[in-house]
Structures are given as C-alpha cells and as structure tokens.
Design a protein around this motif. Sequence first.
Motif, PDB file in Angstrom:
ATOM      1  N   THR A 271       0.808  -1.221   0.000  1.00 46.83           N
ATOM      2  CA  THR A 271       0.000   0.000   0.000  1.00 46.83           C
ATOM      3  C   THR A 271       0.841   1.270   0.000  1.00 46.83           C
ATOM      4  N   HIS A 272       2.154   1.133   0.031  1.00 50.43           N
ATOM      5  CA  HIS A 272       3.031   2.306   0.073  1.00 50.43           C
ATOM      6  C   HIS A 272       3.407   2.807  -1.319  1.00 50.43           C
ATOM      7  N   VAL A 273       3.078   2.051  -2.371  1.00 51.20           N
ATOM      8  CA  VAL A 273       3.458   2.426  -3.734  1.00 51.20           C
ATOM      9  C   VAL A 273       2.497   3.488  -4.259  1.00 51.20           C
ATOM     10  N   ALA A 274       3.033   4.549  -4.801  1.00 50.63           N
ATOM     11  CA  ALA A 274       2.204   5.642  -5.328  1.00 50.63           C
ATOM     12  C   ALA A 274       1.561   5.234  -6.646  1.00 50.63           C
ATOM     13  N   ASP A 275       0.442   5.895  -6.980  1.00 52.67           N
ATOM     14  CA  ASP A 275      -0.249   5.651  -8.251  1.00 52.67           C
ATOM     15  C   ASP A 275      -0.524   6.992  -8.921  1.00 52.67           C
ATOM     16  N   PRO A 276       0.207   7.359  -9.993  1.00 47.61           N
ATOM     17  CA  PRO A 276       1.261   6.556 -10.613  1.00 47.61           C
ATOM     18  C   PRO A 276       2.575   6.634  -9.835  1.00 47.61           C
ATOM     19  N   ALA A 277       3.342   5.578  -9.935  1.00 47.47           N
ATOM     20  CA  ALA A 277       4.616   5.527  -9.228  1.00 47.47           C
ATOM     21  C   ALA A 277       5.646   6.443  -9.873  1.00 47.47           C
ATOM     22  N   GLN A 278       5.450   6.727 -11.151  1.00 46.40           N
ATOM     23  CA  GLN A 278       6.401   7.586 -11.872  1.00 46.40           C
ATOM     24  C   GLN A 278       5.637   8.612 -12.677  1.00 46.40           C
ATOM     25  N   ILE A 279       6.083   9.856 -12.622  1.00 49.13           N
ATOM     26  CA  ILE A 279       5.411  10.959 -13.311  1.00 49.13           C
ATOM     27  C   ILE A 279       6.159  11.300 -14.586  1.00 49.13           C
ATOM     28  N   TRP A 280       5.410  11.313 -15.680  1.00 48.76           N
ATOM     29  CA  TRP A 280       5.931  11.825 -16.950  1.00 48.76           C
ATOM     30  C   TRP A 280       5.163  13.105 -17.260  1.00 48.76           C
ATOM     31  N   GLY A 281       5.867  14.202 -17.288  1.00 49.61           N
ATOM     32  CA  GLY A 281       5.203  15.465 -17.549  1.00 49.61           C
ATOM     33  C   GLY A 281       6.183  16.610 -17.478  1.00 49.61           C
ATOM     34  N   SER A 282       5.673  17.808 -17.590  1.00 52.11           N
ATOM     35  CA  SER A 282       6.503  19.005 -17.516  1.00 52.11           C
ATOM     36  C   SER A 282       6.844  19.305 -16.064  1.00 52.11           C
TER      37      SER A 282
END
Length: 873
Positions: A271-282
Amino acid sequence: MGFDRRRFTSCLRLVAVYCLLLPLAAQTREAAEQQSGTAGQEETEKRQEPARESPPELTEEVVVVGTRAQPRTVTESVVPIDVISSKDIVNQGEPDVADQLRNVLPAYNVNPQPVGDAARIIRPATLRGLAPDHTLVLVNGKRRHRGAVITWLGNGVADGAHGPDISVIPSIALRQVEVLRDGASAQYGSDAIAGVLNFLLKDDSSGGSVEFRTGRFRAGDGGTYTVSGNVGLPLGPGGFANLSVEYGNTAATSRSVQRADAAHLISVGNTHVADPAQIWGSPAIDDDFKFWGNFGRVFDQMQFYGHTNYASRRVTGGFFFRNPTTRAAVFSPDGGETLLIGDRLDAQDGILDGSAGCPTVGIDNGIPDRRALDRVFADPDCFSFQEIFPGGFRPQFGGELADASVAAGLRGQTSGGMVWDASFSLGSNSVDFFIFDTVNASLGPATPTEFDPGLYRQQDLAFNLDLSYALSDRVHLAGGGEWREEDFKIGLGQNESWEIGPYAPQGFSAGSNGFPGFSPIAAGQWDRANYALYGDLELRGRSNQWTVGAAARIEDYEDFGATLNGKLAGRYRLSPAWAVRGSVSSGFRAPTPGQQNAFNVSTRYDLQLRDLVNDGTIPSTSRAAQLRGGKLLEPERSVNASLGAVADRGPVRLTVDYFRIDLSNRLALTQLFALGPEEVETLIAEGVTSARNLQNFRFFTNDFETRTQGIDLVATVTPAALGGATTFGFLFNHTDTEVTHFNPGVLDTVRLRQLQEAIPGTRWNVSAQHDLGRWRLLGRLNYYGDWYDSRDVRVYSGDAVFDLQASRSIGDSVTLTLGARNVFDNQPEENPNASAVGNRYSPYTPFNYNGAFYYFRIAYEWKWKSGAGPTLP
C-alpha cells in the motif's frame, strides 16, 4: 584566468543601482532643460547621433543582423532572415519565449524535457536540424553568454550541447527578434553554423505596458501565471532607459499511466506504492523572475549604450521510480530474488564475513519474506532500505538557476566618416543542483534523503572593437577585433552526495542515487581565451540592382590554434518584384571548456534489460575514454551553401531558400560502452566515485561527419479583396540530416538514428489573422512530421494541432485575449509499451504532449504626455 564571483556580483549590483537611479536623475535634468529652452539643442544632438535614432516601423521589417552596412528590409537581404515583431511574440499563449518562437519560425524546434537530467532547467532549442550550440545568440547585436547546463539527455541531436539559455528573456522586453538562417561564422564567430538569433530589446524613452497572463491545460494541471511590465523613461537629451520585469510560476503536469511493476506491487498488498509511481510530464517552475534594462544616451558626438539582466528560477521534476524489490544496489542484489541486507558490523570492520548474521530475505511474486524481514527490522546490526522507503522512491531533482549579465559600449563617428564601436560584455549563468527523496545507499541507515550535489557555472567575458566606413553609396567596408574568455566551473557537492560509504563493499551504490554529487576530483574550474580579427566588404550596384558581400575572420584559441573562415553572398534583382540570392561560407565551432572537462551520471530505463541502468559521461581525455578511442577534442568545421528567391508583389511576399550544411569533425557524444573492471577502477581514481554502479560510459568525439540540407519557405498574403484586414501566412521547412562518415567503433546504429531522425524532417503551419474593428482573430494549423524516439526505440507518426485566439480592445489602452493552444486537444500517438515505465506519450513529442491549453491575457498600455506622465484611458 578565472573570475571572482563575489567581485562580479558586487559590480553587477552597482551597475543595477546605477541603471535604476540614472533615469530619475535624467528626468530631473530633462525638466530643467525644458524650462531653460534647450529643446532645440536636443534635436540637434539627435541628428548628430551616429546610431539609429528610433526604432524602425516593424511593418517595414528593417533588420541589422547579417550585414554591417546600412540596415535593410527582409526582402532586400542577401541571406534568409526572419523578423518576428513584439506583437507576434507577445500575442501567444506560451509563457516561454522559446516556445513562442516555435510557432513563427520554419526551421526551429523545441520540446519539453520530462524525466531527464538538467536539460529541463535550460531547455535546448535547435535551428535547421543542428545542435542548440550551432546557433549563435545575440542580444542587441552582442554575443550572449552560454548557459551553465550541458544537455546530457536531448534525444540525440541536442545530446552534449552547451548553448545559451534564451528562456530568461521575457517577451515584454523585446522589440523584435531577427533570425538569420545562414552560416555566419565569418561574420560573428564561433557557433554561428546553423544561423543567428538576435534579440532586440525595446528602446522607447516613454510609455509602457503591464500585463497579466494565466492558463492551464484541459487536463486540469499545469496552471501557470505571469505578471510583467515594461516602462520607457527619458535619460537626458537623446537618451532612454527601458526597463522590463516579469514574475511567474508554472505547476507540473502528469501524462502518466501506472507502471506494470508498480501495479503488481499494489495488487499483492504493498500500500506504500504511489499511483502513478512515476510521473511523466513538464516540471514545476517556481519563482520565475526576470529583469532586463536597456539604456542609451548621446554625449558630444558619441553614444553610450548598454543592457543588463538578472533572472532566477527553481525547476523541479522527478526521476525514474526505484522499485522496492528489484532496484539494484539499493533494494536487491540479484534483480528481485532476494533483498539487499546491510551488515552494520561488516561495515564497521571492513571484513565481509557476515558478522551480524543477518537473515536472507527472499522475494516471492514481489512480496518479501515477512518473517525474515521482521528479523532484519528488529536487529540494529541489520538493515534494509525497505525500512525507509517500503514503497520504493522516485528521486526529485532540479536546480536553482541564476543568470546575470551586463553589456555596455560607446559608439561614434570620426571627422573622416568612420563609425567606431567599442564594447564589453560580462555574463554569468549558474545552476545549483538539488536532489531529494533519494539515498546514498553506501552510507546505510545514516544516509540523508536530501543532497546538494554541487553546481555548474558558466561565465563569459568579451571585448569588441568594430569599425565601419562607407567609401561611397555603393562600397562599404567594415572590420574589427574581439577578445573573449570562457570560464566553466563544477562546484563541489556535499560529502554525502559523492562519497563511497562503508556499505559499498556489500553491494550498495555510492553517491546520491539518480544524480551523484561532484567529488573533489570531478570539481574544478577551467577557462580559455581567444581573439579574433575580421574584415567585411559589401558592394552594391546602381539602383540596388545587385549586392555582393564578402567576409573573412581569423580566430585564434589558446588550446586549438588559429582558424580562418570566409563568406561570399549576393543578391540580384530580376525585376521590381523578383530577386535571387545565394551564399557560400565556411564555419567552425570550438568545443567549450565544459564539454572538454565535465563529468555526469544519468539514469535511464533499458527496454531490453527491463531495468534502470546508470550511464556516465566522462572527459574524452580520461584514461578510460582513451581505451575506446578518446582523444583531445577539435573544433567543428562546416561548409554552408544556400540558394533562394524572393518575391515582393505588394500583398504577396514570398521567400524560398535551399540550404546545405556539410559538417566535419562534428562534436557529439559517442555510443555507450560497457564498463570493464579495469575501467571501473580507472574512473574511481579519476573522481567518478559512483563508477562501481555504472553499467556504461560515453564521451565526446569528433569522429564523424554529417550533411544537413533542406528547404525553407515563408509566405504572407494580404488580399486586397478583403480590405487589407486579413493576412494569411505559410511557413514550411523540410530538413534532412545524413551521417556521411563515421567510426563504427564510437557510433552505433542508435546514435546514427538519433542524429538523423530525432527531429521531425517536415514542419509547416498555415495561419490566418483578421482585424475586425476592435476584434482581432488568429487561427493557426501546425504540422509536425515523424520523429524517432530513442528512449522508446520507435518512430512516432506526425500530427497536426490547431491554435485559436481572439483579442478585444477596450478603449485605446486595454486589450483582453482569450486563446487555446491545441484547441481540439489532439493527443499524440500513444506509446504501445507505456506500461514498462509509465510514459503514455513520447517524451520528445515536438508539439507538446500535454494536450489542449487554454489561456487568458489582459494588457494595459500607456503613452507619456510631454512632461505630464501617463495618459489615462
């Protein structure tokens, strides 16, 4: 020699105070002069001024770049030049001048920099398919200093580029931008292989404007606002002080999908994993501040002139997600079979004998053995990074940018008619890096989670003397000299950001994970001086039937020796409406001290390995690089040729130009080389303390040649049948780059494809602008061709986006603007492998993958009444 930063800063502050106080003193003096009846003397001094007295009408598109004779219009130029007026720049939804130029120039490209290194802080822009540092940038005709950041991740073409940062220039400060699309090294020196960008600052001595601009993407993120102002003040008789300021903030965006590995961890109960775990953006841009001042004053047959600036901002974005069960050298030693467990007793005595008796923690389907892991947590002599980051982590990386410059000079005319111009310029750009939400794993549980990795700083100093003499109305001579010094510094990072801690022998990575700090050996300061002499001749036929220009320049570098370059250009008028033009020239670009000496470590996702890998960039003279062919860098050399035609038939104006640029000794980064044990030890000895965790390395090389050729077309039509209130515009560019010679030992097929296909080969846009009383409507269709994304290892299809804008004048001073960029929210082609690392779209999408952006702008302009202050609406 190096520069004393404190002395530079103190001098700059004194200049800024002087520049701010001088207008006030000038106003007092002007009032006294008006009372004593000296207005006639002022007009006499203006007539005697050797330089241009007032800005030309922008509708005439008078340019000064590309020639040292009298300014001329675009269609009379012997080489292709675009003129972008202040209104064309300001009346857009883009907050950044780099993006604003993309919409109005045919051969210009710039794109977002998402998950990448410092390129997000100084975004690279390209002209005619060449690298960002193949374009020379001028401000008021004076060379602009480089940015501190070297672009390590730029999708190939921009990789390793070290050019100026044009985003620190606010659009409200600009009178116009001149873009010379032709080789100009013989005229302006190093870097002018693809062309020249000349930013001309406003020089009004009265009036001003303020504006507020805000907007956000249709997705609801990326909110931005800017507040800016410009004011013109008199600076005594025949003088002006024009000041501009801008402040704004831009929120980050996300165009991500959840990574498959992160989704799996969540599905099995993490439950500690972020959603989304990785951000693609500016990235987020905070406290984006820009100040510019432009000054001029006539003194007894001479004119003082100068400009200065200060800019700062903080840019923050994320790196790749570190999986808490598989990330090598932090969480796992074997790709996710077991967890990497630290032994405190072994770290203390340096003997790897398992003194603490830490248990082996197996991993089944992404779930660590809970019983064994609890034993680790309960034992103070055992350690796992799951204690700190049970859901993994995504390092947050960025930098605080500071940019400052001052340029000043005197120009005048001798009694014999020779115009002289003596000037100096001093500029500094620095980026102080930061990284947080990460670890130096080799320090074990004592690691900080926030680091200062150090800084990059670039300083440039230049002195120029330019002479110009008209032998007659048809013969013009020019010449001069220049002395420049570049200084590049890598500032030392905090110890914890680069040191090899006691847990390194157990397999834990050293240095701040994601961006290791600069160690004492990697840190340093390097400078280089050079001088140049040039000559310029221009001949014109009777009635301007033809024009021929020739230029030669010799430049001597203390580490490269001398180089001689020349240019020959001409224009012939076939009829009152048609003319042909062409040029041939040689060019060069010297590697910068930063490119010669900088170290860097980048993390990328390898699709074949399905894991993150660390790649190092090292100096070409490093012993490890020399084992793979590395050697002293040499200047790049080019041969440029162009041939074009110009049509000016009243309501129809058309220019079409073919260009070809053959570039030898081209400077770029090599392919990636796998590190062997001997090379690891060599790099560690040279200061790359994270070398034990590097999979690959690369370096700069001159060992290949390219040929770039294409065609530019620029057309405007103002039909008389529509009353002259509607203008149609068409821009077209096709550029093709071919690697004509290379050493397969240093360039692989991926690097070749990056150089040849990373930028869309075809770009065009069609625009229509209609003035309807107080309303002004603008529509623009932009098309971008296919491009190759080396990160996703695929070619993405080209696409088009449509921009729409409407402006309404209220009275004579206020203008309201509503607009949309990509109004129909046209999304680019999706990445079929998005679940690997979460990027729904190509991070190098040339027209911005964030989707529709809606904006609002309100502007207020005023003019001074004589001796009375601003005119109120």
